[in-house]
Scaffold this motif. Structure first.
Motif, mmCIF file in Angstrom:
data_model
loop_
_atom_site.group_PDB
_atom_site.id
_atom_site.type_symbol
_atom_site.label_atom_id
_atom_site.label_comp_id
_atom_site.label_asym_id
_atom_site.label_seq_id
_atom_site.Cartn_x
_atom_site.Cartn_y
_atom_site.Cartn_z
ATOM 1 N N ASP A 131 0.819 -1.206 0.000
ATOM 2 C CA ASP A 131 0.000 0.000 0.000
ATOM 3 C C ASP A 131 0.856 1.261 0.000
ATOM 4 O O ASP A 131 0.576 2.208 -0.731
ATOM 5 C CB ASP A 131 -0.882 -0.027 1.251
ATOM 6 C CG ASP A 131 -2.150 0.766 1.086
ATOM 7 O OD1 ASP A 131 -2.568 0.935 -0.069
ATOM 8 O OD2 ASP A 131 -2.715 1.210 2.091
ATOM 9 N N PHE A 167 8.760 2.736 9.368
ATOM 10 C CA PHE A 167 8.388 2.093 10.625
ATOM 11 C C PHE A 167 9.168 0.798 10.819
ATOM 12 O O PHE A 167 8.666 -0.179 11.358
ATOM 13 C CB PHE A 167 6.879 1.869 10.708
ATOM 14 C CG PHE A 167 6.136 3.141 10.950
ATOM 15 C CD1 PHE A 167 6.215 3.777 12.179
ATOM 16 C CD2 PHE A 167 5.412 3.738 9.945
ATOM 17 C CE1 PHE A 167 5.568 4.973 12.401
ATOM 18 C CE2 PHE A 167 4.758 4.945 10.150
ATOM 19 C CZ PHE A 167 4.843 5.561 11.387
ATOM 20 N N MET A 186 -0.005 12.148 2.321
ATOM 21 C CA MET A 186 -0.353 10.781 1.943
ATOM 22 C C MET A 186 0.796 9.813 2.253
ATOM 23 O O MET A 186 0.612 8.610 2.217
ATOM 24 C CB MET A 186 -0.658 10.698 0.434
ATOM 25 C CG MET A 186 -1.717 11.673 -0.047
ATOM 26 S SD MET A 186 -3.290 11.364 0.759
ATOM 27 C CE MET A 186 -3.928 13.034 0.904
ATOM 28 N N ALA A 187 1.985 10.340 2.518
ATOM 29 C CA ALA A 187 3.165 9.482 2.568
ATOM 30 C C ALA A 187 3.338 8.733 3.887
ATOM 31 O O ALA A 187 3.970 7.690 3.934
ATOM 32 C CB ALA A 187 4.418 10.308 2.277
ATOM 33 N N GLY A 188 2.758 9.264 4.958
ATOM 34 C CA GLY A 188 3.076 8.713 6.273
ATOM 35 C C GLY A 188 2.117 7.675 6.798
ATOM 36 O O GLY A 188 2.311 7.133 7.887
ATOM 37 N N THR A 189 1.045 7.404 6.020
ATOM 38 C CA THR A 189 0.063 6.428 6.483
ATOM 39 C C THR A 189 -0.287 5.481 5.336
ATOM 40 O O THR A 189 0.012 5.760 4.188
ATOM 41 C CB THR A 189 -1.238 7.134 6.928
ATOM 42 O OG1 THR A 189 -1.581 8.091 5.934
ATOM 43 C CG2 THR A 189 -1.070 7.819 8.261
ATOM 44 N N SER A 190 -0.926 4.373 5.700
ATOM 45 C CA SER A 190 -1.328 3.408 4.681
ATOM 46 C C SER A 190 -2.818 3.581 4.398
ATOM 47 O O SER A 190 -3.647 3.295 5.257
ATOM 48 C CB SER A 190 -1.019 2.004 5.191
ATOM 49 O OG SER A 190 -1.526 1.058 4.305
ATOM 50 N N PRO A 191 -3.184 4.093 3.219
ATOM 51 C CA PRO A 191 -4.562 4.524 2.970
ATOM 52 C C PRO A 191 -5.613 3.417 3.015
ATOM 53 O O PRO A 191 -6.730 3.645 3.453
ATOM 54 C CB PRO A 191 -4.491 5.145 1.572
ATOM 55 C CG PRO A 191 -3.280 4.570 0.947
ATOM 56 C CD PRO A 191 -2.318 4.340 2.068
ATOM 57 N N SER A 192 -5.262 2.194 2.589
ATOM 58 C CA SER A 192 -6.305 1.164 2.517
ATOM 59 C C SER A 192 -6.533 0.491 3.860
ATOM 60 O O SER A 192 -7.422 -0.326 4.009
ATOM 61 C CB SER A 192 -5.940 0.126 1.464
ATOM 62 O OG SER A 192 -4.937 -0.716 1.959
ATOM 63 N N MET A 193 -5.716 0.853 4.845
ATOM 64 C CA MET A 193 -5.877 0.215 6.149
ATOM 65 C C MET A 193 -6.581 1.170 7.117
ATOM 66 O O MET A 193 -6.631 2.371 6.894
ATOM 67 C CB MET A 193 -4.504 -0.208 6.682
ATOM 68 C CG MET A 193 -3.900 -1.273 5.779
ATOM 69 S SD MET A 193 -2.146 -1.556 6.032
ATOM 70 C CE MET A 193 -2.177 -2.445 7.550
ATOM 71 N N GLU A 247 -5.275 -0.039 12.511
ATOM 72 C CA GLU A 247 -4.237 -0.871 11.899
ATOM 73 C C GLU A 247 -2.963 -0.063 11.642
ATOM 74 O O GLU A 247 -1.852 -0.554 11.835
ATOM 75 C CB GLU A 247 -4.760 -1.500 10.599
ATOM 76 C CG GLU A 247 -5.736 -2.639 10.840
ATOM 77 C CD GLU A 247 -6.429 -3.132 9.577
ATOM 78 O OE1 GLU A 247 -6.897 -4.276 9.583
ATOM 79 O OE2 GLU A 247 -6.528 -2.365 8.592
ATOM 80 N N ASN A 248 -3.151 1.189 11.227
ATOM 81 C CA ASN A 248 -1.993 2.058 11.036
ATOM 82 C C ASN A 248 -1.249 2.270 12.345
ATOM 83 O O ASN A 248 -0.021 2.238 12.387
ATOM 84 C CB ASN A 248 -2.434 3.407 10.447
ATOM 85 C CG ASN A 248 -2.426 3.405 8.934
ATOM 86 O OD1 ASN A 248 -1.391 3.576 8.312
ATOM 87 N ND2 ASN A 248 -3.585 3.165 8.335
ATOM 88 N N ILE A 307 0.827 -0.656 13.266
ATOM 89 C CA ILE A 307 2.096 -0.697 12.542
ATOM 90 C C ILE A 307 3.127 0.188 13.245
ATOM 91 O O ILE A 307 4.273 -0.196 13.446
ATOM 92 C CB ILE A 307 1.878 -0.234 11.083
ATOM 93 C CG1 ILE A 307 1.196 -1.345 10.312
ATOM 94 C CG2 ILE A 307 3.208 0.136 10.429
ATOM 95 C CD1 ILE A 307 0.802 -0.969 8.915
ATOM 96 N N ALA A 308 2.666 1.380 13.668
ATOM 97 C CA ALA A 308 3.571 2.288 14.377
ATOM 98 C C ALA A 308 4.003 1.671 15.708
ATOM 99 O O ALA A 308 5.155 1.782 16.111
ATOM 100 C CB ALA A 308 2.873 3.621 14.619
ATOM 101 N N MET A 334 1.772 8.806 14.866
ATOM 102 C CA MET A 334 2.419 7.517 14.610
ATOM 103 C C MET A 334 3.935 7.635 14.717
ATOM 104 O O MET A 334 4.612 6.737 15.202
ATOM 105 C CB MET A 334 2.026 6.995 13.228
ATOM 106 C CG MET A 334 0.592 6.456 13.185
ATOM 107 S SD MET A 334 -0.012 6.201 11.510
ATOM 108 C CE MET A 334 1.061 4.904 10.930
#
Lengths: 329, 264
Positions: A186, A194, B90-97, B101-102, B105-106, B161
């Motif tokens: 994604d 991370f 948009m770069a620091g997170t996962s959009p489809s999650m 959940e984000n 990950i952090a 995060m």
């Protein structure tokens, strides 16, 4: 009619495992992995050779899964360590696997399994002994179905196996590792920030994907009664078709729902192809054409429906506005 | 806490496009320092960030974090020590999650990722508490897909995060530049709050001079790959935009190219 649809559902459930594998590479990792055409055969070949050497069927199937995993990791290594483009990595691995599969099969292009004990003959035996088949068949006969399936064992057990694999996949994709894997497909830059090794994740993800594909191949070989060097041609397209058709029918709200969609897609695909081939003007040679057509439909129709809904909504809004203007005037 | 010693980096060396991005950079941050970095386009601010975070390797020189030489550590390993927020929301997170959940990950940043569930009941409570500090109501939308959030919300989440697991260093790379003024202010305030609360050693690149003056206890100015000004404490408190521009002119003998450097 009933028998051929029954057969289509049976093989659809087996192909659903392949489709779950393709889902992991294509959707989760965003990696169009063409290794599938080779690793499907690898699975079938390893299982067939093991079975003809009197290795227990379960163990033979596990060996096939392992072989598929290795094939997938190699594609991953080509892509991440060799910096080869994803499509090309898959093509190279698929091409290499053709020769490797021939070696595995002992330089023959077809290994018959009809006279061997496979998972399915064992299941059928156990099933018949338990008397389940006769019970189910008599119900069908009383419903007016003339030709009843020989055994229900394959369908029932395969449905169970596929369901278990779906549940494992769902769980895995929610674990700490699974979350990192999904983020890799994604937003790679983000997951690297991370502290996740995206190279390793891709290699493992492709390994798991191809392990499922090989499992599907191993089961399909035992189901069909042979392993053939060319049985993998077009498998990636079947996998993609299943994923795309399923997603457009069932939707992709959550992971659980999407994996379910993929299974539905695999079965629907098989049934539609079977029905199409029963028509008088299409024959087995047209299968690829039907497949392409189905995928195109699955890609275009949902968009058209959405557009139509959007237009309808706007028209309604406009009418309401006009009404209001008239009212005030 | 963070030391950059003798770092030089040249792009496209030996070609007509050769560009000396960093020249003999010396920079040392004490624990708890909050340093803002300003400079015009091409001054080497982002390159410096990328060298510290491990995206780029310096030609010579080395980077140490908490006394440990990390120069040859790959980016993903180094990010165990470094929290980062990028310019692009948009770069620091996962959009489809989902949001939770984000955060999961952090949460796993400085731990080994296992085959245990990423989001557990216990963690969910931790996530909710952390999200509440953003005052955006995100704690009630744990299961919302991050792709549905606005740019400001996503950047706030990225900031959370990045600081979630108490990294040794926090790098902010123009993290408010792509937002509209009111959102940028929100994120600026959140940044001040978070750094004050967590006492993180922070390096923040910005184009906004006022922001560079308002935040932090130390300010450095870069130009043509060099650090040309380094002020801290009382001296920094007394700085104004005019003084900064004058300082630049005194050092460089020319006016600062402020086409993108925002004055107000």
């Amino acid at each position: 009619m009933f028998i051929s649809i029954f057969g289509a559902v049976e093989s659809g459930v087996i192909y659903a495992i392949l489709a779950l594998g393709v889902y992991i590479s294509f959707r989760v990792l965003d990696f169009p992995d063409l290794t599938v055409d080779g690793s499907f055969v690898t699975g079938a070949a390893v299982a067939a050779v093991a079975i003809t050497h009197d290795i227990p069927t379960i163990l033979a199937t596990l060996l096939a899964i392992f072989a598929g995993f290795i094939a997938g990791t190699l594609t991953g290594i080509l892509n991440t360590k060799g910096k080869i483009n994803p499509l090309l990595s898959g093509i190279l691995m698929m091409t290499a696997l053709y020769s490797i599969n021939l070696r595995i099969m002992g330089r023959v292009s077809n290994i018959p399994l009809l006279s061997e004990t496979t998972i399915f003959t064992q299941l059928k035996q156990a099933w018949t002994n338990a008397g389940i088949d006769t019970a189910l068949s008599s119900i069908l006969t009383s419903l007016g179905v003339e030709r009843v399936p020989g055994t229900w064992a394959t369908l029932m057990v395969m449905a169970l196996v596929t369901l278990i694999i779906k549940l494992i996949t769902d769980f895995y994709l929610k674990t700490e590792m699974g979350l990192a894997l999904r983020a890799t497909g994604d937003n790679e830059r983000m997951i690297r920030s991370f502290s996740a090794n995206t190279d390793h994740l891709k290699i493992i993800g492709l390994g798991l994907s191809n392990a499922l594909v090989a499992l599907s191949g191993a089961l399909y070989g035992q189901y069909a009664g042979f392993a053939d060097l060319n049985m993998g041609i077009g498998m990636i397209v079947i996998g993609l078709a299943s994923v795309i058709i399923g997603e457009s029918i069932v939707g992709t709200k959550s992971i659980t729902r999407t994996t379910f969609a993929v299974i539905v897609g695999a079965i629907v695909y098989r049934v539609v192809v079977t029905l199409a081939l029963r028509s008088t003007f299409l024959d087995t040679g047209d299968m690829k054409l039907i497949t392409s057509f189905l995928v195109i439909i699955a890609l275009i129709v949902p968009k058209m429906i959405n557009n139509h809904k959007e237009l309808k909504r706007k028209r309604k809004k406009r009418l309401a506005l006009e009404q209001r203007l008239k009212g005030s005037a | 806490m963070l030391a950059v010693k003798d770092v030089s980096l040249t792009f496209n060396e030996g070609t007509p496009d050769e560009k000396r991005a960093l020249e003999n950079i010396q920079l040392e941050l004490a624990a708890g320092d909050f340093v803002t970095v300003i400079g015009s386009n091409g001054a080497g601010k982002s390159t410096l960030m990328n060298v510290i975070s491990g995206v780029l390797a310096p030609d010579i020189g080395h980077v140490t974090i908490s006394e440990q030489n990390v120069t040859s550590l790959p980016e993903y390993k180094r990010s165990g020590y470094i929290g980062r927020v990028f310019q692009d929301p948009m770069a620091g997170t996962s959009p489809s999650m989902t949001i939770e959940e984000n955060l999961a990950i952090a949460y796993s940043r400085n731990k080994k990722r296992t085959l245990r569930l990423g989001v557990t009941k216990k963690r969910r409570e931790t996530f909710k508490e952390a999200l509440a500090t953003l005052h955006l109501g995100l704690e009630n939308r744990l299961n919302a897909s991050v792709g549905l959030l606005s740019g400001g919300e996503r950047q706030a989440l990225s900031l959370l995060m990045a600081t979630f697991t108490d990294p040794n260093i926090l790098l902010l790379d123009e993290h408010t530049a792509a937002l509209d003024p009111s959102r940028a202010e929100l994120i600026t305030n959140l940044t001040r709050e978070v750094v004050e609360r967590t006492k993180l050693t922070t390096l923040m690149v910005t184009h906004n001079m006022q922001q560079a003056l308002d935040l932090g206890n130390r300010l450095i100015m870069m130009d043509k790959g060099q650090i040309i000004l380094d002020v801290s404490g009382q001296e920094k408190e007394a700085l104004t935009i005019e003084k900064l521009l004058q300082a630049f002119q005194d050092i460089r003998g020319s006016k600062m190219d402020n086409d993108r450097a925002i004055l107000g």
